[in-house]
Design a protein around this motif. Structure first.
Motif, PDB file in Angstrom:
ATOM      1  N   SER A 169       0.824  -1.209   0.000  1.00 14.91           N
ATOM      2  CA  SER A 169       0.000   0.000   0.000  1.00 14.91           C
ATOM      3  C   SER A 169       0.855   1.255   0.000  1.00 14.91           C
ATOM      4  CB  SER A 169      -0.930  -0.001   1.207  1.00 14.91           C
ATOM      5  OG  SER A 169      -0.184   0.010   2.404  1.00 14.91           O
ATOM      6  N   ILE A 170       2.059   1.166   0.578  1.00 18.36           N
ATOM      7  CA  ILE A 170       2.955   2.331   0.597  1.00 18.36           C
ATOM      8  C   ILE A 170       3.501   2.601  -0.807  1.00 18.36           C
ATOM      9  CG2 ILE A 170       5.156   3.196   1.484  1.00 18.36           C
ATOM     10  CD1 ILE A 170       3.081   3.297   3.597  1.00 18.36           C
ATOM     11  N   GLU A 172       1.981   1.758  -3.586  1.00 17.62           N
ATOM     12  CA  GLU A 172       0.878   2.273  -4.399  1.00 17.62           C
ATOM     13  C   GLU A 172       0.631   3.740  -4.094  1.00 17.62           C
ATOM     14  OE1 GLU A 172      -2.610  -0.145  -4.278  1.00 17.62           O
ATOM     15  OE2 GLU A 172      -1.690  -1.659  -5.578  1.00 17.62           O
ATOM     16  N   ALA A 173       0.743   4.111  -2.800  1.00 20.61           N
ATOM     17  CA  ALA A 173       0.524   5.505  -2.428  1.00 20.61           C
ATOM     18  C   ALA A 173       1.525   6.404  -3.137  1.00 20.61           C
ATOM     19  CB  ALA A 173       0.642   5.667  -0.913  1.00 20.61           C
ATOM     20  N   ALA A 174       2.772   5.960  -3.233  1.00 25.95           N
ATOM     21  CA  ALA A 174       3.785   6.773  -3.898  1.00 25.95           C
ATOM     22  C   ALA A 174       3.515   6.861  -5.392  1.00 25.95           C
ATOM     23  CB  ALA A 174       5.174   6.195  -3.638  1.00 25.95           C
ATOM     24  N   PHE A 175       3.207   5.709  -5.994  1.00 23.28           N
ATOM     25  CA  PHE A 175       2.912   5.728  -7.427  1.00 23.28           C
ATOM     26  C   PHE A 175       1.679   6.580  -7.726  1.00 23.28           C
ATOM     27  CE2 PHE A 175       5.317   1.592  -7.741  1.00 23.28           C
ATOM     28  CZ  PHE A 175       6.294   2.096  -8.580  1.00 23.28           C
ATOM     29  N   ALA A 176       0.699   6.545  -6.826  1.00 15.94           N
ATOM     30  CA  ALA A 176      -0.576   7.214  -7.085  1.00 15.94           C
ATOM     31  C   ALA A 176      -0.440   8.726  -7.187  1.00 15.94           C
ATOM     32  CB  ALA A 176      -1.603   6.853  -6.009  1.00 15.94           C
ATOM     33  N   VAL A 177       0.613   9.313  -6.610  1.00 18.38           N
ATOM     34  CA  VAL A 177       0.785  10.759  -6.780  1.00 18.38           C
ATOM     35  C   VAL A 177       1.720  11.077  -7.940  1.00 18.38           C
ATOM     36  CG1 VAL A 177       0.282  11.346  -4.392  1.00 18.38           C
ATOM     37  CG2 VAL A 177       2.640  10.922  -5.078  1.00 18.38           C
ATOM     38  N   ALA A 179       4.813   9.348  -8.741  1.00 18.32           N
ATOM     39  CA  ALA A 179       6.244   9.084  -8.587  1.00 18.32           C
ATOM     40  C   ALA A 179       6.695   8.088  -9.652  1.00 18.32           C
ATOM     41  CB  ALA A 179       6.534   8.527  -7.197  1.00 18.32           C
ATOM     42  N   MET A 184      10.134   6.292  -6.169  1.00 14.87           N
ATOM     43  CA  MET A 184       9.516   5.449  -5.151  1.00 14.87           C
ATOM     44  C   MET A 184      10.601   4.724  -4.346  1.00 14.87           C
ATOM     45  SD  MET A 184       8.292   2.255  -4.259  1.00 14.87           S
ATOM     46  CE  MET A 184       8.565   1.239  -5.722  1.00 14.87           C
ATOM     47  N   HIS A 188      11.204   6.099  -0.631  1.00 16.18           N
ATOM     48  CA  HIS A 188      10.453   5.230   0.275  1.00 16.18           C
ATOM     49  C   HIS A 188      11.175   3.922   0.578  1.00 16.18           C
ATOM     50  CE1 HIS A 188       7.174   8.038   0.075  1.00 16.18           C
ATOM     51  NE2 HIS A 188       7.359   8.091  -1.220  1.00 16.18           N
ATOM     52  N   TYR A 192      13.017   3.320   4.235  1.00 13.83           N
ATOM     53  CA  TYR A 192      12.268   2.477   5.172  1.00 13.83           C
ATOM     54  C   TYR A 192      12.961   1.148   5.419  1.00 13.83           C
ATOM     55  CZ  TYR A 192       8.672   5.781   3.624  1.00 13.83           C
ATOM     56  OH  TYR A 192       7.992   6.909   3.276  1.00 13.83           O
ATOM     57  N   LYS A 300       6.309   3.358  11.483  1.00 17.92           N
ATOM     58  CA  LYS A 300       5.082   2.605  11.773  1.00 17.92           C
ATOM     59  C   LYS A 300       4.279   2.570  10.490  1.00 17.92           C
ATOM     60  CE  LYS A 300       4.562   4.921  16.132  1.00 17.92           C
ATOM     61  NZ  LYS A 300       3.647   5.842  16.789  1.00 17.92           N
ATOM     62  N   TRP A 301       3.671   1.424  10.236  1.00 17.95           N
ATOM     63  CA  TRP A 301       2.843   1.371   9.020  1.00 17.95           C
ATOM     64  C   TRP A 301       1.428   1.757   9.364  1.00 17.95           C
ATOM     65  CZ3 TRP A 301       6.339   1.627   5.783  1.00 17.95           C
ATOM     66  CH2 TRP A 301       7.484   0.845   5.857  1.00 17.95           C
TER      67      TRP A 301
ATOM     68  N   MET B  67      -3.386   2.001 -12.147  1.00 15.50           N
ATOM     69  CA  MET B  67      -2.742   1.234 -11.087  1.00 15.50           C
ATOM     70  C   MET B  67      -2.433  -0.182 -11.564  1.00 15.50           C
ATOM     71  SD  MET B  67      -1.648   2.614  -8.668  1.00 15.50           S
ATOM     72  CE  MET B  67      -1.574   3.402  -7.134  1.00 15.50           C
ATOM     73  N   PHE B 108      -7.049   5.624  -0.862  1.00 19.00           N
ATOM     74  CA  PHE B 108      -7.188   4.171  -0.780  1.00 19.00           C
ATOM     75  C   PHE B 108      -8.145   3.733   0.330  1.00 19.00           C
ATOM     76  CE2 PHE B 108      -3.338   5.088  -2.986  1.00 19.00           C
ATOM     77  CZ  PHE B 108      -3.212   4.094  -3.927  1.00 19.00           C
ATOM     78  N   ASN B 112      -3.106   5.039   4.129  1.00 18.52           N
ATOM     79  CA  ASN B 112      -1.727   4.560   3.969  1.00 18.52           C
ATOM     80  C   ASN B 112      -0.739   5.721   3.958  1.00 18.52           C
ATOM     81  OD1 ASN B 112      -2.633   5.534   1.546  1.00 18.52           O
ATOM     82  ND2 ASN B 112      -1.948   3.817   0.326  1.00 18.52           N
ATOM     83  N   PHE B 114       2.638   7.772   4.472  1.00 17.78           N
ATOM     84  CA  PHE B 114       4.041   7.358   4.496  1.00 17.78           C
ATOM     85  C   PHE B 114       4.561   7.502   5.926  1.00 17.78           C
ATOM     86  CE2 PHE B 114       3.730   9.502   0.204  1.00 17.78           C
ATOM     87  CZ  PHE B 114       3.604   8.327  -0.497  1.00 17.78           C
ATOM     88  N   VAL B 128       7.725  15.064  -5.929  1.00 15.19           N
ATOM     89  CA  VAL B 128       8.090  14.233  -7.081  1.00 15.19           C
ATOM     90  C   VAL B 128       8.121  15.068  -8.356  1.00 15.19           C
ATOM     91  CG1 VAL B 128       7.247  12.059  -6.135  1.00 15.19           C
ATOM     92  CG2 VAL B 128       5.711  13.457  -7.500  1.00 15.19           C
TER      93      VAL B 128
END
Lengths: 301, 268
Positions: A169-170, A172-177, A179, A184, A188, A192, A300-301, B67, B108, B112, B114, B128
């Motif tokens: 999910s992390i 995807e979150a990066a790709f979704a904006v 990146a 990514m 990230h 991490y 923390k996730w 996606m 989502f 989620n 970061f 980015v």
């Protein structure tokens, strides 16, 4: 009461196993403790300032480990410098970029197997490749690169393990904006997983620090009474890499050399060198635990 | 086979069209998950996708920001998704998914954030892109956090970890992250399924407020939620769009028997 009898019976099995487990654990711990106490018993008396600042000597009470601990230090430095970037890059590639096909699977199996190859084999390989083929000689550079190859599988596997703990999910979150893959990874994945990677690196280095077999095959000296050239010089460009070509010895080889002498006094020196080596290893493992703790606290996730 | 109704132009009732899905099919490997979906998304309105589990509503949503391109074996087929007014097919091979994701952002199912600070979480969409001045970033992060109704709650702890916020705050943080880049469409994938009723209420209010600025597409399991927040609703069933209409029509007088059975709780 059949039920109670039955439960009592099963609980007995439980007890038996916990006892067997305890004994197995104690065998390991007691052996290590006995070893350390024995080393400390013999060696502590020799641990003085002179021991760390003197070169080896044919008089046991004047002999020291200066060339050995400096050698161990610089060889580890070269090892880390070579193994970390290569191992992390390989781990990231295998986890993030490599297509899932037969070739990748073959590479993965190979890396897992490399971790189990006896270290002497790395020494023989390095003798042929670094010493003869590349003409690096019996130098710090050869030793550092050899040990780097030895721990490379450990670094690669630690990197992959650390990357795998990052939730999808992390990503995807990066790709979704918007990146890119590299962004990514850079922003990230690498930060991490840094804790896990560093832990793996230190575990690898603490394996390398105790190695002597591969270094003997590539010509580590057993008696050396000078230090490598200084990396800093008084004239432009102020940096020198002459030290990389210098001959060297390391702590385990120095200890082995002393222990194989007939005089009892040298055996005490060997114990003291062993103690020093053990302290270095424990310090590195402690650092690994501390780093892992610090990173876990922040993420923390 | 489900009877598929074509979207008649009057369904959107004069609203401008932001995106047009044309005869879209989607495959996971050989498995066809979406079957000939045709649908129009109205600009600055909320369009909800409802339907039983496994009907393909999330799959359809994730086509909008490509996606699916992140994983091997996925394939789009059919007429694609056209983004208006310029009429580019965002599923086209010549369109970079990164460009699509810069224009269409996503929130989502499970928050989620970061493992970074509140500020960095929101700023990431700007980072980015690079080449932005520090003062611009500060200003846009504040605007996004205000837009996500989170500013007052976090303005004193912008530099503490996003994970230290409550679940509902984390989800609004993710909304702020999706908002900061001024997207044309925001996709919501069951954004409240992990939240309590109060946090859910806040997110729903937010959705209603955001639609004055941005086109919203929301997948939801919760039919009351679809009825509350959306202007248009699509009912999906086994990979097909069984019915698409104004939300009030869907919930009061559906044309399709399946839709009626679903919204009255006879299955699903």
């Amino acid at each position: 009461m059949k039920i109670r009898k039955d439960i009592a019976q099963r609980k007995r099995t439980d007890k038996v196993f916990s006892l067997v487990g305890l004994i197995a654990t104690l065998v390991g711990i007691v052996t290590l403790l006995a070893l350390m106490i024995d080393l400390a018993w013999d060696g502590t008396a020799r641990l003085n300032w002179n021991f760390f600042t003197a070169f080896p000597s044919r008089f046991p009470d004047k002999a020291g480990i200066l060339s050995a601990w400096v050698g161990t230090g610089v060889v580890m430095f070269v090892t880390a410098l070579a193994a970390v970037p290569m191992g992390v890059a390989a781990g990231v590639y295998l986890e993030e970029y490599a297509p899932k096909n037969v070739m990748t699977t073959l590479i993965e199996i190979n890396i897992a197997n490399l971790a189990g190859v006896p270290s002497i084999v790395y020494g023989l390989m390095a003798l042929g490749l670094f010493v003869y083929k590349f003409q690096f000689g019996m130098s710090i550079l050869t030793a550092g690169l050899t040990l780097a190859l030895l721990i490379l599988p450990i670094v690669i596997m630690a990197t992959r393990e650390a990357i795998r703990t990052i939730p999808g999910s992390i990503r995807e979150a990066a790709f979704a904006v918007g990146a890119t893959k590299w962004q990514m990874i850079r922003h990230h994945i690498l930060p991490y997983s840094a804790g896990g990677i560093l832990t793996g690196v230190i575990i690898g280095l603490s394996r390398a620090i105790g190695e002597s077999a591969p270094l003997i095959t590539i010509g580590a000296l057993t008696f050396i009474a000078f230090l490598p050239a200084s990396p800093f010089t008084g004239t432009f460009p102020f940096l020198s890499f002459e030290w990389l070509k210098s001959p060297y010895t390391v702590l385990p080889i120095q200890a082995f050399n002393w222990v194989s002498r007939p005089q009892k006094a040298f055996h005490l020196n060997a114990a003291a060198a062993g103690l020093t080596l053990m302290a270095m290893t424990l310090a590195m493992n402690g650092a690994a635990i501390w780093i892992r703790y610090r990173f876990r606290k922040r993420i923390k996730w | 086979m489900v009877e598929t109704l074509n979207v008649s132009p009057d369904v959107l009732a004069g609203a401008a069209v932001k995106a047009r899905v044309q005869d879209l099919s989607f495959y996971y490997g050989t498995h066809r998950v979406l079957k000939n979906i045709t649908l129009s998304v109205a600009e600055k309105k909320v369009t909800a996708l409802i339907g039983p589990s496994g009907c393909g509503k999330t799959t359809l949503l994730r086509c909008f920001n490509r996606m699916h391109d992140l994983y091997p074996g996925n394939r789009y087929d059919g007429g694609g998704i056209r983004l208006l007014p310029e009429n580019t097919n965002i599923l086209g091979a010549d369109v970079d998914p990164i460009e699509v994701r810069m224009r269409i952002s996503m929130v989502f199912q499970k928050a989620n954030p970061f493992p970074k600070t509140v500020f960095e979480n929101v700023a990431y969409g700007l980072r980015v892109r690079g080449d932005l001045k520090k003062s611009d970033i500060n200003e846009r992060v504040e605007q996004a956090l205000r837009g996500a109704a989170l500013w007052d709650e976090v303005k004193d702890r912008l530099h503490s970890l996003g994970a230290n916020l409550s679940g509902g705050q984390q989800q609004r943080l993710c909304i702020a992250r999706a908002l900061v880049t001024d997207p044309e469409i925001i996709l919501f994938d069951e954004p409240t399924s992990a939240l309590d009723p109060i946090a859910t209420g806040k997110v729903e209010e937010l959705v209603a407020e955001l639609k004055t600025r941005v086109t919203i597409l929301i997948v939801t399991h919760n039919m009351q939620q679809a009825a509350r927040v959306s202007d248009f609703t699509g009912f999906m069933y086994i990979g097909e769009l069984a019915e698409f209409d104004r939300t009030e029509k869907i919930f009061t007088n559906p044309s399709n028997k399946l839709t009626e059975d679903y919204i009255t709780g006879r299955f699903g």
